[in-house]
Design a protein around this motif. Structure first.
Motif: not given
Length: 329
Positions: A186-194, A220-231
């Motif tokens: 929920a926090r990630l999605q809120a940040l992504k839009h900003r 494939d890394s956790a870091q790469g996946r997180l960045l991908g989720q943020l766009g």
């Protein structure tokens, strides 16, 4: 007939008593199944069977301990890394969750080199081992597996959320795992839009202080996946360099060194994990990287010392840092 009936009554009672444990076990079976125990848990070294919910978990991996703590698993002891440095506290626990471990009384097993005797001395009912990485105790698997159910977990190709689900299922903390994932998402999605993203693609890396090498996070890394989720879009290093993946089995990093360092850092923006502003200044001052667009345009951003391994705590710190750097008002 009456005498014959009563003469055999004690025998019938004995038979009934003998059958009582079986009857009770049969009656209890649906309750055990409803509670989910015993259960079989898949692992990188094969499935294990857990008869009951673990109460004394030993984590041999300092990387996995943070996620176990986040889901409320009863970790009694953990392996540690070199203490009192930019990523670890005086116990050798990662700084992002060191205070939580201290509050819950988690004991340090050893620093660096795994110690089978120290692990056995904790009388664990579940031992968790990392399949890869510098904190893997996989070589001790054959010695540890007879002591207690021993689960081997591969974190090299998973987000911390995937790990939370996997460890939640193994420890009976599925609900807690889902809760922390939902709160974070929920926090990630809120940040992504900003976010106002910097020029793409980005190179996400751990820069070595000597300026001669770096580890590049892959998708494939956790870091790469997180960045991908943020766009964010990760830059792809040249194919000739991807053979440098660490330890032959890890999929989360590409090792860059020497002349390959500049060639592999082909993103328009650099995001430094496990580094602070001083690390960014060192990279910007490296004469062998001065020609790169990200360096020329000063698009080098540090995401914090505690981001070398991502868990619920450090991933939250990454969101905080990205918000400070790129969020629109």
């Amino acid at each position: 007939m009456t005498r014959l009936f009563f003469r055999h009554l004690p025998v019938l009672n004995l038979l009934a008593l003998a059958a009582l444990p079986l009857l009770l076990a049969t009656a209890a079976a649906p309750r055990a199944a409803a509670n989910g125990w015993p259960r079989q848990v898949a692992g990188a070294q094969g499935a294990i069977t857990l008869e009951r919910m673990p109460q004394r978990i030993v984590s041999t991996s300092v990387t996995l301990t943070g996620t176990l703590l986040a889901i409320g698993a009863p970790v009694i002891a953990s392996g540690a890394t070199t203490p009192q440095n930019r990523v670890a506290d005086p116990q050798g626990f990662f700084r992002q969750w060191g205070d939580v471990a201290r509050q819950r009384g988690v004991k340090r097993l050893y620093i660096g080199e795994p110690d089978a005797e120290a692990i056995a001395g904790q009388n664990p009912d579940l031992i968790i081992i990392a399949a890869t990485g510098g904190d893997s105790a996989l070589r001790l698997y054959d010695r540890l597996a007879p002591l207690a159910p021993t689960l081997v977990v591969d974190y090299a190709d998973k987000s911390w959320q995937d790990l939370a689900r996997e460890l939640g299922q193994a420890t009976g903390r599925e609900t807690q795992a889902l809760d922390v994932i939902n709160r974070f998402d929920a926090r990630l999605q809120a940040l992504k839009h900003r976010l106002a993203l910097p020029p793409q693609p980005v190179s996400a890396l751990v820069y070595q202080p000597d300026g001669k090498a770096a580890n590049l996070w892959t998708a494939d890394s956790a870091q790469g996946r997180l960045l991908g989720q943020l766009g964010f879009t990760l830059a792809e290093p040249p194919n000739a360099l991807t053979g440098g993946q660490s330890m032959g089995v890890r999929k989360d990093i590409v090792q860059l060194a020497g002349e390959n360092l500049a060639a592999g850092l082909n993103g328009q923006t650099f995001l430094l994990f496990a580094g602070d502003d001083a690390s960014a200044r060192l990279l910007l001052a490296n004469p062998f990287l001065a020609h790169l667009p990200a360096v020329q345009n000063h698009r080098v951003y540090a995401l914090g010392d505690d981001t070398f391994r991502l868990d619920y705590y450090s991933a939250g710190n990454v969101l905080t840092r990205l918000e400070q750097l790129f969020a629109r008002p």
